[in-house]
Design an enzyme around this catalytic site. Sequence first.
Site, mmCIF file in Angstrom:
data_model
loop_
_atom_site.group_PDB
_atom_site.id
_atom_site.type_symbol
_atom_site.label_atom_id
_atom_site.label_comp_id
_atom_site.label_asym_id
_atom_site.label_seq_id
_atom_site.Cartn_x
_atom_site.Cartn_y
_atom_site.Cartn_z
ATOM 1 N N HIS A 88 31.744 26.824 1.300
ATOM 2 C CA HIS A 88 32.006 27.118 2.725
ATOM 3 C C HIS A 88 32.165 28.617 2.987
ATOM 4 O O HIS A 88 32.997 29.017 3.810
ATOM 5 C CB HIS A 88 33.232 26.321 3.194
ATOM 6 C CG HIS A 88 34.517 26.663 2.478
ATOM 7 N ND1 HIS A 88 35.517 25.757 2.258
ATOM 8 C CD2 HIS A 88 34.972 27.834 1.951
ATOM 9 C CE1 HIS A 88 36.530 26.335 1.628
ATOM 10 N NE2 HIS A 88 36.223 27.607 1.436
ATOM 11 N N HIS B 212 42.405 29.037 5.253
ATOM 12 C CA HIS B 212 42.576 30.263 4.469
ATOM 13 C C HIS B 212 43.597 31.184 5.134
ATOM 14 O O HIS B 212 43.317 32.349 5.418
ATOM 15 C CB HIS B 212 41.245 30.987 4.322
ATOM 16 C CG HIS B 212 40.187 30.163 3.662
ATOM 17 N ND1 HIS B 212 39.523 29.142 4.304
ATOM 18 C CD2 HIS B 212 39.681 30.198 2.410
ATOM 19 C CE1 HIS B 212 38.651 28.586 3.471
ATOM 20 N NE2 HIS B 212 38.725 29.198 2.319
ATOM 21 N N HIS C 16 34.533 31.080 -7.908
ATOM 22 C CA HIS C 16 34.617 32.415 -7.321
ATOM 23 C C HIS C 16 36.030 32.956 -7.422
ATOM 24 O O HIS C 16 36.995 32.201 -7.503
ATOM 25 C CB HIS C 16 34.103 32.482 -5.879
ATOM 26 C CG HIS C 16 34.818 31.665 -4.831
ATOM 27 N ND1 HIS C 16 35.003 30.308 -4.903
ATOM 28 C CD2 HIS C 16 35.360 32.033 -3.633
ATOM 29 C CE1 HIS C 16 35.615 29.876 -3.801
ATOM 30 N NE2 HIS C 16 35.856 30.906 -3.027
ATOM 31 N N GLU D 70 39.389 25.456 -5.076
ATOM 32 C CA GLU D 70 38.882 24.751 -3.886
ATOM 33 C C GLU D 70 38.086 23.499 -4.262
ATOM 34 O O GLU D 70 37.885 22.619 -3.415
ATOM 35 C CB GLU D 70 38.013 25.688 -3.035
ATOM 36 C CG GLU D 70 38.820 26.792 -2.366
ATOM 37 C CD GLU D 70 37.977 27.712 -1.489
ATOM 38 O OE1 GLU D 70 38.565 28.390 -0.641
ATOM 39 O OE2 GLU D 70 36.736 27.767 -1.657
#
Length: 280
Positions: A12, A59, A193, A240
């Site tokens: 995303h 976030h 990431h 995530e």
Amino acid sequence: MARITAGIGSSHVPAIGAAFDHGKTQDPYWKPVFEGYEWVKEFQRKEDPDVVILCYNDHASALMLDVVPTFALGCAEEFAPADEGWGARPVPMVMGDPVLAGHLAEQLVIDNFDLTLMNHLDVDHGLTVPLSLMFGKVEQWPVRVIPLAINVTQFPTPSAERCWQLGAAIADAVQSYPAGLNVQIWGTGGMSHQLQGPRAGLINPEFDNAFLDKLSNQTDDLRKISRLEFLRESGSEGIELIMWLIMRAALGDKVEELHRFYHVPASNTAVGHIVLRPVR
Ligand code: DHB
Ligand code: FE
């Protein structure tokens, strides 16, 4: 009876949303990313789902660090795109399904998941970027959406196993809903990431591809991944991927993989995408 007909995993990345909103989908850097989602856009036209239960993470856009719910269920009529610092994305309002959300809330709390009920929630790129990737540029989203925001911003985050159990409980709750709805469940975020610290920029394609390989029918391994292993192997934001485990668990024992896409990098992230069909 409502049925979960497909599960979808997707990254995303906010820069994908910016590329989409600013007409850069054909730029050489972005073209391969958007091409990876052409298959699912066609799939969605054929499947025409009524509702998506959309497992994502905020976030610190709408849920600042003053309140950090572990599992937050969106029960409102509608959800506005959040302003993440550059103004809200120019995408349609996200329409909810308060009746199904109320049913999920009731069944999940009976099932011992102590949810936070969100009667107001702005939704950030974790939710709106996958909608753009899956449905393209539209005047209105063609589905209702029930956001389920999972805490991955502040320790302690829920375990992979707890997310798995939540997904299984969601499957039971959907099954006991009397209306004949075509329901999809999505898990967004990841893949590997890391956005901060000395390892910023970390991407681990071996870990990501093993995760995709096992997601269909070797899920016992994935349920055992610890927070530390996610951190070590997939970077600080790789956690995530626990949203993908909620999605996968909601599909039941056996699934068929219909589509897969993996591309490195987009912004700082390994982009992964999978479409799964429950086999009953
Ligand atoms: C990036 C990726 C994310 O998943 C996110 O939430 C924020 C930033 C990135 O690659 O830049
Ligand atoms: Fe993210």
